[in-house]
Design an enzyme around this catalytic site. Structure first.
Site, PDB file in Angstrom:
ATOM      1  CB  CYS A  58       0.491   1.580  -4.874  1.00 41.88           C
ATOM      2  SG  CYS A  58       0.908   3.359  -4.722  1.00 41.88           S
ATOM      3  NE  ARG A  60      -4.271   6.814   1.054  1.00 37.76           N
ATOM      4  CZ  ARG A  60      -3.918   7.322   2.324  1.00 37.76           C
ATOM      5  NH1 ARG A  60      -4.584   7.287   3.120  1.00 37.76           N
ATOM      6  NH2 ARG A  60      -2.731   8.207   2.476  1.00 37.76           N
ATOM      7  CG  ASP A 118       1.663  10.879  -5.039  1.00 36.85           C
ATOM      8  OD1 ASP A 118       1.160  11.373  -5.920  1.00 36.85           O
ATOM      9  OD2 ASP A 118       2.210   9.723  -5.057  1.00 36.85           O
ATOM     10  CB  ILE A 197       1.525   3.541 -11.191  1.00 32.96           C
ATOM     11  CG1 ILE A 197       0.941   4.272 -10.039  1.00 32.96           C
ATOM     12  CG2 ILE A 197       3.109   3.305 -11.093  1.00 32.96           C
ATOM     13  CD1 ILE A 197       1.159   3.096  -8.867  1.00 32.96           C
ATOM     14  N   GLY A 198       2.156   3.006 -14.580  1.00 31.35           N
ATOM     15  CA  GLY A 198       2.980   2.669 -15.695  1.00 31.35           C
ATOM     16  C   GLY A 198       3.119   3.777 -16.581  1.00 31.35           C
TER      17      GLY A 198
END
Length: 419
Positions: A58, A60, A118, A197-198
């Site tokens: 999301c 790079r 992260d 991510i979800g």
């Protein structure tokens, strides 16, 4: 440095773009889904590139690989995305050799992440390398480098508090909801999209909001059902999306679609609606902001949130950088060893040829000559000689080029070492 020139005239580059200079719209144009990644790697293979990894997250899109000129890699990105060379030149970056290696270590260790600490990128690097290996464009250099970055990442997680607490965009989204939605445990929450991510967002929502009526929708229902089963949540069909948006208070969008999936036309409610778009490219159309009851927030805005946790993590950056330097130095040492391996191999071959000739000579000269003993003895001597040379080259890396040249001249290995 010649150490990097291990692919016949090619050098190691990192080329890419990230959140630091490219906004979400531009990153979206350069994003690579799984099919585009495969196409890019296949094209690289056809063009004779024998070592390349492509990653796209999301925040790079990057290629790590060997080329005579970085434009070969930039062209691969542009050929397989909607981005242009002109756009890349405005926001992209190119790193070569040592700088390229240092960059991938920082990325994989969470120091270059949109949210400091992260570590989600490391799993992307792993899967990207596996894909390169399957397609046949992962050489030993990239395998060793990827494993070294994974090692550094693990050590930083275990030995520092750089990743203390939750560390991802998915957690930042939940923080935003908790801060901006009153009585969140009683609100209707709809999660659209069940990619990585979800899934992480879903887990954080369940854990931190204490909300037991979260609904999941995915284009492929069985994927949503697997996640819903884990957390005992409700699943609806994709065709129910518009109706579920009408009911919800918070809509989290985390799909992998290349075009917007949520637009003004889908929203038929007058009550306050918070939409969080965790997708690249953006999956929520800007026209939703024309509705007075809608608040739409993209992950770039979430990543700008600063809090005590992130400030505390900054104190561990020097410790993380020390770990990176240690692991990186080990990798560079391996790389130096790899540089002189062909010469040591050629030396061993030359000594073996000399040994065979001598054994043959003495076999004819002495009737009771013992071949087995002679072979064993001479092989041990050859091993000791080549080990001495190898240790000398390792311990004197600053003068290894001169030493290699001398060995090649003395033993007349020039042609053999290049073979």
């Amino acid at each position: 440095m010649e150490a990097y020139n291990i692919s016949r005239g090619k050098y190691f580059y990192t080329v890419g773009l990230s959140y630091l200079k490219a906004d979400a719209e531009i990153r979206g144009r350069f994003s690579l889904d799984d099919e585009k990644k495969k196409a890019l790697l296949e094209q690289a293979k056809e063009e004779g590139i024998d070592g390349i990894i492509a990653t796209s997250t999301c925040n790079r899109t990057e290629i790590y690989g060997f080329a005579q000129h970085p434009f070969q890699l930039i062209k691969l990105i542009c050929d397989n995305t909607q981005g242009s060379v002109d756009e890349f030149q405005k926001v992209g970056y190119v790193y070569k050799n040592n700088d390229a290696i240092a960059h991938i270590f920082r990325v994989g260790s969470g120091l270059d992440s949109q949210i400091l600490g992260d570590f989600e990128i490391i799993s992307q690097l792993k899967s990207s390398f596996i894909l390169s290996k399957e397609i046949g464009v992962a050489n030993p250099f990239l395998e060793r480098l990827t494993n070294s970055v994974i090692q550094a990442s693990k050590r930083i997680k275990n030995e520092t508090e750089l990743s203390s607490g939750a560390t991802s965009v998915s957690f930042a989204s939940v923080q935003y909801i908790l801060k901006n939605v009153a009585e969140v445990s009683s609100k209707n929450i709809l999660l659209f999209g069940t990619g990585k991510i979800g899934r992480n967002t879903c887990e954080n929502l369940v854990k931190h909001t204490k909300n037991d009526h979260i609904t999941l929708i995915n284009r492929t229902r069985d994927k949503a059902e697997k996640i819903a089963g884990k957390f005992n949540l409700l699943v609806k069909d994709y065709c129910d999306l518009q109706e579920e948006i009408r009911k919800t208070d918070v809509l989290v969008v985390a799909t992998g679609a290349q075009n917007p999936t949520i637009s003004k036309a889908l929203i038929h409610t007058t009550k306050p609606l918070l939409i969080l778009d965790l997708s690249i490219p953006k999956n929520v159309s800007d026209d939703v902001l024309e509705l007075p009851n809608v608040t739409s927030v993209h992950l770039d805005q979430l990543s700008e949130m600063t809090n005590e946790t992130l400030e505390r993590r900054k104190a561990y950056i020097p410790q993380a950088e020390t770990i990176i330097e240690e692991v990186k130095s080990e990798f560079i040492m391996w790389l130096e060893t790899r540089k002189f391996a062909p010469t040591i191999k050629a030396l061993k071959k030359k000594l073996k040829t000399m040994k065979d000739a001598e054994i043959d000579f003495h076999r004819k000269k002495y009737a009771d000559f013992n071949d087995e003993q002679a072979e064993a003895l001479s092989n041990r001597i050859i091993q000791k000689i080549t080990t001495h040379f190898a240790n000398h080259l390792k311990e004197n890396s600053n003068t290894s080029d001169e030493s290699l040249e001398l060995i090649q001249k003395v033993f007349q290995l020039e042609e053999t070492a290049k073979a």
